[in-house]
Design an enzyme around this catalytic site. Sequence first.
Site, short mmCIF file in Angstrom:
data_model
loop_
_atom_site.label_atom_id
_atom_site.label_comp_id
_atom_site.label_asym_id
_atom_site.label_seq_id
_atom_site.Cartn_x
_atom_site.Cartn_y
_atom_site.Cartn_z
N LYS A 43 0.59 72.15 60.60
CA LYS A 43 1.61 72.80 62.12
C LYS A 43 2.49 73.64 61.53
O LYS A 43 3.65 73.40 60.69
CB LYS A 43 1.46 71.77 62.76
CG LYS A 43 2.70 70.63 61.57
CD LYS A 43 2.17 68.81 62.45
CE LYS A 43 3.60 68.10 61.61
NZ LYS A 43 3.15 66.77 62.10
N ARG A 133 2.86 57.24 71.42
CA ARG A 133 2.87 58.84 71.11
C ARG A 133 2.17 59.44 72.02
O ARG A 133 1.33 59.26 73.14
CB ARG A 133 3.59 58.87 70.15
CG ARG A 133 4.76 60.16 69.84
CD ARG A 133 5.06 61.11 68.64
NE ARG A 133 3.93 61.51 67.82
CZ ARG A 133 4.05 61.74 66.67
NH1 ARG A 133 5.25 62.06 65.69
NH2 ARG A 133 2.63 61.82 65.78
N TYR A 255 34.79 81.90 64.87
CA TYR A 255 35.32 81.49 65.95
C TYR A 255 35.75 80.06 66.36
O TYR A 255 35.65 79.12 65.62
CB TYR A 255 33.32 80.81 66.65
CG TYR A 255 33.21 81.89 67.34
CD1 TYR A 255 33.40 82.95 67.93
CD2 TYR A 255 31.79 81.86 66.72
CE1 TYR A 255 32.81 83.90 68.41
CE2 TYR A 255 30.22 83.65 67.15
CZ TYR A 255 30.99 84.25 68.13
OH TYR A 255 30.43 85.03 68.69
N MET A 303 25.75 82.98 65.21
CA MET A 303 24.07 83.01 65.63
C MET A 303 23.75 84.12 64.35
O MET A 303 22.46 83.27 63.89
CB MET A 303 23.85 83.56 66.99
CG MET A 303 22.69 84.18 67.08
SD MET A 303 22.73 84.51 68.71
CE MET A 303 23.51 83.83 70.20
C1 LIG Z 1 2.95 66.22 61.22
C2 LIG Z 1 1.72 64.66 60.91
C3 LIG Z 1 1.63 64.68 59.54
C4 LIG Z 1 2.05 64.86 58.38
O1 LIG Z 1 3.20 64.11 57.67
P1 LIG Z 1 4.66 64.03 57.16
O2 LIG Z 1 5.25 63.35 57.64
O3 LIG Z 1 4.71 65.48 57.19
O4 LIG Z 1 3.49 63.97 55.63
C5 LIG Z 1 0.19 63.80 59.74
N1 LIG Z 1 -0.54 63.10 60.48
C6 LIG Z 1 0.23 63.44 61.99
C7 LIG Z 1 -0.54 63.25 62.98
C8 LIG Z 1 0.98 64.25 62.51
O5 LIG Z 1 1.89 64.77 63.26
#
Ligand SMILES: *Cc1c(COP(=O)(O)O)cnc(C)c1O
Length: 360
Positions: A43, A133, A255, A303
Amino acid sequence: MNPGTPESAGVLTVDLDAIASNWRTLRDLHRESGGRETGAAVKADAYGLGAAVVAPALAAAGCRHFFVAQLAEGMALRPLLGPGPMIAVLNGFPPGADENAALTPVLNSPGDIAAWSGTGRDAILHLDTGMARLGLTPAELDALAEDPSPLRGLQLLLVMTHLACADEPAHPLNAAQAARFAAARARLPALPFSLANSAGIFLGRDFASDLARPGCAVYGLNPTPGRPNPMRPTVRLAVPVLQVREIPAGTPVGYGAGWTAQRPSRIATVAAGYADGYLRSLSGRATGRHNWHEVPLVGRISMDLSTFDVTDHPAIGPGSMIELIGPGNSPDDVAARAGTIGYEVLTALGARYRRAYSAA
Ligand SMILES: *Cc1c(COP(=O)(O)O)cnc(C)c1O
């Protein structure tokens, strides 16, 4: 790039061999703990490293199960992986939305189950065992256990849950979640199950499953905080010096006049700022590296630009590269200085960096 042609933007070098090697290390460890398969979370563009290159490299290493967060990520990945591997979409998506991409939805609620019921499609059922969640609540599981008919006409591949505290091995929620998950599974039709993220793989046999879902450790973050990192580093980030300015003592830099030279100084301005994920909270806290020498970041991160005190390094000039992430300055180290976690440092890595991949 021709040798001698200066870089105009940062270069993010991604070591595909290290990524494949990390994945195999996790697969082997999961097997030794009694687990079966190991997939990979790709992801957020493979945690900022470029899913279009990283995911096929993982497939070549033997990975057959990929997890993305969003539908569009899965759609982009399918043509690159071919028809074989599972691509699961953690946030779910409505039936039909994946057209011919044959993605696997994660069903996170009774509404998701109802939407997919009777479609005959592959799916993953997510149970919430302690994160509040996504996933079925305990009450929603009760209802499903009593009347499993909504699961008819669905090919459930897996039932999954997600650990909240796997990076804290002594946290009591780990054992509680494993126990709640086992109890919940006993009330549903027998199915393969998926439990551990990266850190969970290091928790041992009670957290082994049919499919582990590591992400961060594949990309070299430490899945065992407080202990030496067992993973190989996978990224280096080097940014070019655009200008070097000689300033007298008393001259403010950047800045807010946030830093003032205490001595006659040489200030190198580099082509990376907070828009590139060089987090503004690193201002005054980070260091870069040039040929293994540490150079302090001075003044506020802008930036598109940042400034380093290179007074003690006369060889640094326009076109020199300053390493912001690399050996001795890992994403976890940078994160500690920014007051965040390595995940945020990696996923913030900017789109303006040129990504250079070493062969797997
Ligand atoms: C992101 C995620 C993972 C991977 O988690 P890591 O801590 O990066 O190994 C696994 N399962 C779910 C549901 C996630 O959202």
